[in-house]
Design a protein around this motif. Structure first.
Motif, mmCIF file in Angstrom:
data_model
loop_
_atom_site.group_PDB
_atom_site.id
_atom_site.type_symbol
_atom_site.label_atom_id
_atom_site.label_comp_id
_atom_site.label_asym_id
_atom_site.label_seq_id
_atom_site.Cartn_x
_atom_site.Cartn_y
_atom_site.Cartn_z
ATOM 1 N N ALA A 89 -5.891 49.439 36.901
ATOM 2 C CA ALA A 89 -5.097 48.205 36.908
ATOM 3 C C ALA A 89 -4.464 47.990 38.275
ATOM 4 C CB ALA A 89 -4.027 48.263 35.819
ATOM 5 N N ALA A 90 -3.944 49.060 38.880
ATOM 6 C CA ALA A 90 -3.336 48.944 40.212
ATOM 7 C C ALA A 90 -4.381 48.547 41.249
ATOM 8 C CB ALA A 90 -2.674 50.262 40.597
ATOM 9 N N ALA A 91 -5.572 49.092 41.141
ATOM 10 C CA ALA A 91 -6.647 48.735 42.074
ATOM 11 C C ALA A 91 -7.041 47.272 41.905
ATOM 12 C CB ALA A 91 -7.847 49.642 41.849
ATOM 13 N N ASP A 92 -7.088 46.808 40.653
ATOM 14 C CA ASP A 92 -7.403 45.396 40.410
ATOM 15 C C ASP A 92 -6.341 44.489 41.026
ATOM 16 O OD1 ASP A 92 -9.696 46.100 39.066
ATOM 17 O OD2 ASP A 92 -8.813 45.858 37.058
ATOM 18 N N ARG A 93 -5.064 44.864 40.826
ATOM 19 C CA ARG A 93 -3.978 44.050 41.401
ATOM 20 C C ARG A 93 -4.049 44.062 42.923
ATOM 21 N NH1 ARG A 93 -1.017 46.729 37.423
ATOM 22 N NH2 ARG A 93 -0.033 48.066 38.980
ATOM 23 N N ALA A 94 -4.341 45.227 43.495
ATOM 24 C CA ALA A 94 -4.453 45.326 44.955
ATOM 25 C C ALA A 94 -5.611 44.471 45.462
ATOM 26 C CB ALA A 94 -4.632 46.784 45.376
ATOM 27 N N GLY A 95 -6.720 44.491 44.727
ATOM 28 C CA GLY A 95 -7.867 43.660 45.123
ATOM 29 C C GLY A 95 -7.531 42.177 45.077
ATOM 30 N N ASP A 96 -6.821 41.759 44.013
ATOM 31 C CA ASP A 96 -6.409 40.356 43.909
ATOM 32 C C ASP A 96 -5.498 39.972 45.068
ATOM 33 O OD1 ASP A 96 -7.872 40.182 41.585
ATOM 34 O OD2 ASP A 96 -6.113 40.378 40.252
ATOM 35 N N THR A 97 -4.544 40.861 45.380
ATOM 36 C CA THR A 97 -3.606 40.596 46.476
ATOM 37 C C THR A 97 -4.351 40.498 47.805
ATOM 38 O OG1 THR A 97 -1.888 41.776 45.270
ATOM 39 C CG2 THR A 97 -1.521 41.454 47.609
ATOM 40 N N MET A 98 -5.332 41.378 47.991
ATOM 41 C CA MET A 98 -6.100 41.342 49.247
ATOM 42 C C MET A 98 -6.924 40.065 49.349
ATOM 43 S SD MET A 98 -7.223 45.351 49.475
ATOM 44 C CE MET A 98 -8.202 45.184 50.943
ATOM 45 N N ARG A 99 -7.494 39.609 48.224
ATOM 46 C CA ARG A 99 -8.258 38.345 48.255
ATOM 47 C C ARG A 99 -7.345 37.173 48.590
ATOM 48 N NH1 ARG A 99 -11.218 41.158 44.499
ATOM 49 N NH2 ARG A 99 -9.909 40.652 42.707
ATOM 50 N N GLU A 100 -6.141 37.166 48.001
ATOM 51 C CA GLU A 100 -5.193 36.093 48.302
ATOM 52 C C GLU A 100 -4.782 36.136 49.769
ATOM 53 O OE1 GLU A 100 -1.932 36.545 45.600
ATOM 54 O OE2 GLU A 100 -3.178 36.184 43.834
ATOM 55 N N ALA A 101 -4.528 37.333 50.281
ATOM 56 C CA ALA A 101 -4.152 37.469 51.691
ATOM 57 C C ALA A 101 -5.297 37.019 52.591
ATOM 58 C CB ALA A 101 -3.769 38.912 51.998
ATOM 59 N N GLY A 102 -6.521 37.365 52.217
ATOM 60 C CA GLY A 102 -7.684 36.934 53.002
ATOM 61 C C GLY A 102 -7.810 35.416 53.017
ATOM 62 N N ALA A 103 -7.561 34.767 51.879
ATOM 63 C CA ALA A 103 -7.630 33.305 51.807
ATOM 64 C C ALA A 103 -6.547 32.682 52.687
ATOM 65 C CB ALA A 103 -7.481 32.843 50.363
ATOM 66 N N GLU A 104 -5.337 33.281 52.689
ATOM 67 C CA GLU A 104 -4.258 32.764 53.531
ATOM 68 C C GLU A 104 -4.606 32.900 55.005
ATOM 69 O OE1 GLU A 104 -0.499 34.527 52.566
ATOM 70 O OE2 GLU A 104 -0.653 33.978 50.449
ATOM 71 N N VAL A 105 -5.171 34.053 55.378
ATOM 72 C CA VAL A 105 -5.554 34.274 56.777
ATOM 73 C C VAL A 105 -6.630 33.267 57.183
ATOM 74 C CG1 VAL A 105 -6.743 35.903 58.323
ATOM 75 C CG2 VAL A 105 -4.872 36.685 56.862
ATOM 76 N N LYS A 106 -7.572 33.019 56.292
ATOM 77 C CA LYS A 106 -8.648 32.068 56.589
ATOM 78 C C LYS A 106 -8.075 30.667 56.800
ATOM 79 C CE LYS A 106 -13.089 30.555 54.685
ATOM 80 N NZ LYS A 106 -14.018 30.681 53.557
ATOM 81 N N GLN A 107 -7.142 30.272 55.924
ATOM 82 C CA GLN A 107 -6.528 28.942 56.050
ATOM 83 C C GLN A 107 -5.723 28.842 57.340
ATOM 84 O OE1 GLN A 107 -7.032 26.240 54.277
ATOM 85 N NE2 GLN A 107 -5.629 25.095 55.559
ATOM 86 N N GLU A 108 -4.957 29.880 57.645
ATOM 87 C CA GLU A 108 -4.162 29.858 58.869
ATOM 88 C C GLU A 108 -5.056 29.846 60.101
ATOM 89 O OE1 GLU A 108 -1.371 33.069 58.657
ATOM 90 O OE2 GLU A 108 -0.298 32.177 56.968
ATOM 91 N N SER A 109 -6.207 30.528 60.021
ATOM 92 C CA SER A 109 -7.154 30.519 61.145
ATOM 93 C C SER A 109 -7.722 29.124 61.359
ATOM 94 C CB SER A 109 -8.295 31.500 60.888
ATOM 95 O OG SER A 109 -7.814 32.815 60.838
ATOM 96 N N LYS A 110 -8.021 28.441 60.248
ATOM 97 C CA LYS A 110 -8.537 27.071 60.368
ATOM 98 C C LYS A 110 -7.492 26.162 61.003
ATOM 99 C CE LYS A 110 -11.804 26.902 56.512
ATOM 100 N NZ LYS A 110 -12.117 26.291 55.219
ATOM 101 N N GLU A 111 -6.226 26.323 60.548
ATOM 102 C CA GLU A 111 -5.159 25.493 61.112
ATOM 103 C C GLU A 111 -4.963 25.799 62.593
ATOM 104 O OE1 GLU A 111 -1.750 26.201 58.658
ATOM 105 O OE2 GLU A 111 -2.637 25.233 56.906
ATOM 106 N N ALA A 112 -5.022 27.078 62.959
ATOM 107 C CA ALA A 112 -4.866 27.451 64.369
ATOM 108 C C ALA A 112 -6.016 26.889 65.203
ATOM 109 C CB ALA A 112 -4.792 28.968 64.496
ATOM 110 N N ALA A 113 -7.227 26.925 64.649
ATOM 111 C CA ALA A 113 -8.383 26.390 65.378
ATOM 112 C C ALA A 113 -8.231 24.880 65.561
ATOM 113 C CB ALA A 113 -9.670 26.715 64.631
#
Length: 143
Positions: A89-113
């Motif tokens: 369960a902890a690994a699943d939550r960590a994976g979800d958090t990492m996917r959300e963080a990756g999506a945020e980084v991708k969005q911020e990268s697009k905005e920066a570009a």
């Protein structure tokens, strides 16, 4: 043929009697309440009885210890299963958090570009205006 003598007959009869006595046994009837036992026999019986009781108690204690060990093993296995479930369960939550963080980084990268593109566009326009003014000044100076 051999002659049978009186001595041979007596020896043979005595031997047969001895075998019969040995075969039937020569002992008293057993006393079930041990009232005819001497002190040494009574002490020996008490030692034998206490040893038998100690052995029975030791067997019971061993069985109890074995049961306790089996219960402990079962409890350990159940605890390991629960721990494994919690880790999954902890690994699943960590994976979800990492996917959300990756999506945020991708969005911020697009905005920066986009911001960088807009900044480059403004810089190019400003450079173009400066080059145009410089060209006009050169033309005016050449007249």
């Amino acid at each position: 043929m051999k002659q049978t003598t009186l001595l041979n007959k007596t020896t043979l009869s005595g031997l047969m009697l001895a075998v019969a006595v040995l075969a039937t046994g020569c002992h008293k009837a057993e006393d079930t309440n041990n009232s005819n036992m001497g002190p040494a026999q009574a002490a020996g019986k008490a030692v034998d009885d206490s040893a038998a009781n100690a052995a029975a108690t030791a067997r019971e204690a061993g069985a109890d210890a074995k049961d306790a060990a089996h219960n402990a093993a079962a409890n350990t296995a159940a605890a390991a299963d629960r721990a494994g479930d919690k880790m999954e369960a902890a690994a699943d939550r960590a994976g979800d958090t990492m996917r959300e963080a990756g999506a945020e980084v991708k969005q911020e990268s697009k905005e920066a570009a986009a911001n960088a593109k807009e900044g480059a566009s403004k810089a190019t326009a400003a450079t173009g205006r400066a080059v145009e003014r410089a060209g006009e000044k050169m033309q005016d100076a050449a007249k």
